[in-house]
Scaffold this active site. Structure first.
Site, PDB file in Angstrom:
ATOM      1  N   PRO A   2       4.460  -6.884   1.997  1.00 10.07           N
ATOM      2  CA  PRO A   2       3.649  -5.789   2.508  1.00 10.07           C
ATOM      3  C   PRO A   2       3.281  -6.001   3.962  1.00 10.07           C
ATOM      4  O   PRO A   2       2.640  -6.987   4.306  1.00 10.07           O
ATOM      5  CB  PRO A   2       2.391  -5.845   1.634  1.00 10.07           C
ATOM      6  CG  PRO A   2       2.612  -6.930   0.645  1.00 10.07           C
ATOM      7  CD  PRO A   2       3.655  -7.823   1.217  1.00 10.07           C
ATOM      8  N   GLU A   3       3.711  -5.109   4.781  1.00  9.42           N
ATOM      9  CA  GLU A   3       3.212  -5.076   6.136  1.00  9.42           C
ATOM     10  C   GLU A   3       2.193  -3.938   6.181  1.00  9.42           C
ATOM     11  O   GLU A   3       1.875  -3.355   5.147  1.00  9.42           O
ATOM     12  CB  GLU A   3       4.357  -4.848   7.129  1.00  9.42           C
ATOM     13  CG  GLU A   3       5.303  -6.045   7.163  1.00  9.42           C
ATOM     14  CD  GLU A   3       6.201  -6.056   8.377  1.00  9.42           C
ATOM     15  OE1 GLU A   3       5.809  -5.519   9.420  1.00  9.42           O
ATOM     16  OE2 GLU A   3       7.304  -6.608   8.277  1.00  9.42           O
TER      17      GLU A   3
END
Length: 271
Positions: A2-3
């Site tokens: 997850p960015e």
DNA sequence: CTGGTGACCTGGCTGC
DNA sequence: TGCAGCCAGGTCACCA
């Protein structure tokens, strides 16, 4: 995994389903994720209400009727909200159960995520207080980037991935933004011109915005809070495309290792 | 202060 | 098939 866009997508997915709900119980099934889970967390969360939820960088902050809960998804964390309790599977490390029967459940294969109780003001917490500006906020622009790149010898990609410089830009979007701005990832930060900085800040903003609109990037197994995949992968121009032709000029994309991360760039389009 | 590296943890893939 | 080795979206803690 997850960015920033994936965290934002997750936050949007869970927010409306948990807002104003009261916590009935907290059930951890692991002693620790990245750090040990506070032993008082059960007691701390009991009967608290979720007043609001927000994002700071890649952190999710739940503001409770008293105190706050800090959640980080690490590399492989996912949050899901559902109303039919199922038997927790392997890697489903904790549940927050609400009084109305709904559950917020955390899954994380690699256990790099975090769950931290905060009693003070969240922005003074050591994990948050040194974070740089939000890349989608007003204080992040070419002028800011120009000022922080002066005198910095480290490569520009390393710099924009430093959460204390600008928060939320991870490996995928750093690669993408540098391509969009036409700047080589190994270029020394101090060598960037004012124009470079304006292009790059705009590219970061654009890349992240588009990824959020697409619902995040799915590489291996990212899914949002509703278990739908993100659709940004088809928009990726350089990440995961090492040695393939540049979509702009056809040149063979360079694949290098920089700061221990996969780095891809076009030797023709990026200078 | 700055910048680079190791460590955390698990699963999937590659190649012998 | 088996298995060792390598790699992965993050980032803190530590060291030079």
């Amino acid at each position: 995994m997850p960015e920033l866009p994936e965290v934002e997508t997750t936050l949007r997915g869970i927010s409306k389903k948990i807002l104003n709900k009261q916590i009935n119980s907290f059930e951890p099934r692991t002693e620790k994720l990245r750090w040990p889970i506070n032993k008082n967390l059960k007691k701390f969360l009991k009967n608290k209400k979720v007043c609001s939820a927000e994002r700071r960088g890649k952190y999710i902050i739940l503001n409770l009727s008293k105190g706050h809960l800090l959640i980080h998804l690490g590399m492989s964390g996912k949050l899901r909200v559902f109303n039919k309790p199922t038997e927790p599977k392997k890697h489903e490390h904790w549940d927050i159960n609400f009084t109305d029967g709904w559950t917020l459940r955390y899954t994380d294969i690699r256990k790099f995520g975090a769950l931290i109780k905060i009693d003070t003001k969240p922005d003074q917490h050591k994990l948050l207080k040194n974070l740089g500006p939000e890349p989608l906020g007003n204080s992040f622009n070419g002028e800011y980037l120009f000022s922080v790149t002066r005198k910095k010898t480290r490569p520009i990609k390393n710099l924009i991935m430093d959460a204390n410089v600008v928060t939320g830009v991870g490996n995928i979007y750093a690669n993408e933004a540098l391509f969009l701005a036409g700047i080589r990832p190994r270029k020394q930060s101090r060598r960037l011109s004012k124009t470079n900085c304006e292009d790059l800040s705009r590219a970061i903003r654009q890349t992240l915005t588009e990824a959020i609109e697409a619902g995040g990037t799915t590489l291996k197994d990212y899914t949002n809070a509703s278990e739908a995949p993100g659709y940004f992968k088809k928009e990726l121009r350089v990440y995961d495309r090492g040695n393939l032709p540049c979509l702009t000029c056809g040149a063979k994309l360079k694949l290098i290792k920089q700061a221990n991360r996969q780095t891809v760039y076009c030797p023709v389009c990026q200078n």
